[in-house]
Motif scaffolding. Structure first.
Motif, short mmCIF file in Angstrom:
data_model
loop_
_atom_site.label_atom_id
_atom_site.label_comp_id
_atom_site.label_asym_id
_atom_site.label_seq_id
_atom_site.Cartn_x
_atom_site.Cartn_y
_atom_site.Cartn_z
N VAL A 1 43.61 47.35 53.52
CA VAL A 1 44.44 46.97 52.39
C VAL A 1 45.30 45.74 52.67
O VAL A 1 46.03 45.28 51.79
N SER A 2 45.21 45.20 53.88
CA SER A 2 45.92 43.96 54.19
C SER A 2 45.17 43.24 55.30
O SER A 2 44.41 43.85 56.07
N ILE B 1 40.87 44.31 50.76
CA ILE B 1 41.13 44.45 49.34
C ILE B 1 42.54 45.02 49.20
O ILE B 1 42.79 46.16 49.59
N VAL B 2 43.44 44.25 48.66
CA VAL B 2 44.83 44.68 48.57
C VAL B 2 44.99 45.74 47.49
O VAL B 2 44.20 45.83 46.54
N ASN B 3 46.01 46.58 47.64
CA ASN B 3 46.31 47.60 46.63
C ASN B 3 46.67 46.94 45.31
O ASN B 3 47.21 45.84 45.27
N GLY B 4 46.37 47.66 44.24
CA GLY B 4 46.73 47.18 42.91
C GLY B 4 47.47 48.26 42.14
O GLY B 4 47.28 49.45 42.38
N ILE B 5 48.33 47.84 41.24
CA ILE B 5 49.08 48.78 40.40
C ILE B 5 49.05 48.29 38.95
O ILE B 5 48.67 47.15 38.68
N HIS C 1 51.70 40.72 38.92
CA HIS C 1 50.76 40.55 37.81
C HIS C 1 49.56 39.70 38.21
O HIS C 1 48.42 40.01 37.83
N LYS C 2 49.79 38.65 38.98
CA LYS C 2 48.73 37.71 39.35
C LYS C 2 47.87 38.21 40.51
O LYS C 2 46.66 37.98 40.54
N THR D 1 43.40 45.74 37.79
CA THR D 1 42.18 45.04 37.35
C THR D 1 41.60 44.23 38.48
O THR D 1 40.39 44.30 38.76
N ARG D 2 42.44 43.47 39.16
CA ARG D 2 41.95 42.64 40.26
C ARG D 2 41.43 43.52 41.40
O ARG D 2 40.40 43.20 42.00
N MET D 3 42.12 44.60 41.71
CA MET D 3 41.67 45.50 42.77
C MET D 3 40.31 46.10 42.43
O MET D 3 39.40 46.15 43.27
N THR D 4 40.15 46.58 41.19
CA THR D 4 38.89 47.20 40.76
C THR D 4 37.74 46.21 40.84
O THR D 4 36.64 46.54 41.31
N GLU D 5 37.98 44.99 40.39
CA GLU D 5 36.94 43.97 40.45
C GLU D 5 36.54 43.68 41.89
O GLU D 5 35.35 43.48 42.19
N SER D 6 37.50 43.70 42.80
CA SER D 6 37.21 43.44 44.22
C SER D 6 36.35 44.56 44.81
O SER D 6 35.42 44.30 45.58
N TYR D 7 36.68 45.82 44.46
CA TYR D 7 35.88 46.93 44.97
C TYR D 7 34.46 46.88 44.40
O TYR D 7 33.48 47.10 45.13
#
Length: 235
Positions: free
Chosen positions: A13-14, A35-39, A211-212, A217-223
């Motif tokens: 995650v980092s 892949i960093v955590n997303g919220i 947000h950026k 959304t960004r995390m899911t796309e990365s996975y």
């Protein structure tokens, strides 16, 4: 052993955790993905601008374990409260270090300025009460509580350890303290307490950062991209 020989990939995650896995555990670099955590980053709302004399609330949340070093948070609170009368500290969470933290609060006679909240169900209300979020951990990966606070436009002050360097930009959305020194940490807090325009600016920047860079959304796309890439190597 499994990560080194069995799995097609290990996700960290980092970048700091990825480096540790490679250097200390021998996981091959070509099998490591960060892949960093997303919220959910839609929670941020502008904080009301504070007026002179308003009480500032500085808080943190997490397991009361040694790695979090919350006794040092009490030392930071002692110095900050001695310098400014319009500040209080809150700590949400439970764990085996609770008695040691309470004893230190009593030793420094901070019972009226430092509150241990225990386990908190309504974290939305907890964040709504904060002006500054702090992290005193000895080591961290990618803490969700910090991301949640920043999503709500709360600036952060934290020690520059682990993955925290990858979240906070010093002097932009918070401060990163380079040395494990309560005095240095406290001074950054006082700067934000005394400069309301900077406090609000850092908070707005914190919301934009999450947000950026740290959205679900960004995390899911990365996975999804990682799975597609891995499946392609097996075809």
């Amino acid at each position: 052993l499994l990560m080194c020989r069995v799995f097609d990939a290990t996700i960290a995650v980092s970048n700091d955790i990825a480096r540790n896995l490679a250097e200390r555990s021998g996981v091959p670099g070509n099998r490591l993905i960060t892949i960093v955590n997303g919220i959910d980053a839609r929670n941020g709302t502008p904080k009301e601008k504070r007026n002179p004399g308003d009480i500032f609330t500085i808080g943190s949340a997490g397991r009361l374990f040694p790695v979090k070093d919350y006794p040092l948070m009490v030392d930071i609170a002692r110095l900050t409260c001695a310098a400014r009368t319009n500040v209080r500290f809150v700590l949400a969470g439970d764990g085996p270090e609770k008695d040691a933290i309470l004893n230190k609060v009593r030793t420094h006679r901070l019972e009226d300025r430092f509150t241990l909240l225990g386990h908190v169900e309504d974290m939305k209300a907890f964040y709504a009460d904060l002006d500054i979020y702090i992290n005193t951990s000895i080591h961290e990966g990618m803490p969700m509580t910090m991301l949640e606070a920043m999503a709500r436009r709360i600036p952060v002050v934290a020690f520059a350890v682990g993955g925290l360097n990858e979240i906070v930009s010093h002097g932009h959305d918070g401060y990163l303290v380079q040395h494990r020194d309560a005095g240095e940490f406290s001074q950054y807090l006082i700067e934000l307490i005394d400069d309301r325009d900077r406090l609000q600016r850092f908070g707005d920047n914190a919301g934009s950062t999450v947000h950026k860079r740290f959205s679900t959304t960004r995390m899911t796309e990365s996975y999804c991209s990682a799975y597609v890439r891995l499946l392609g190597t097996r075809s």
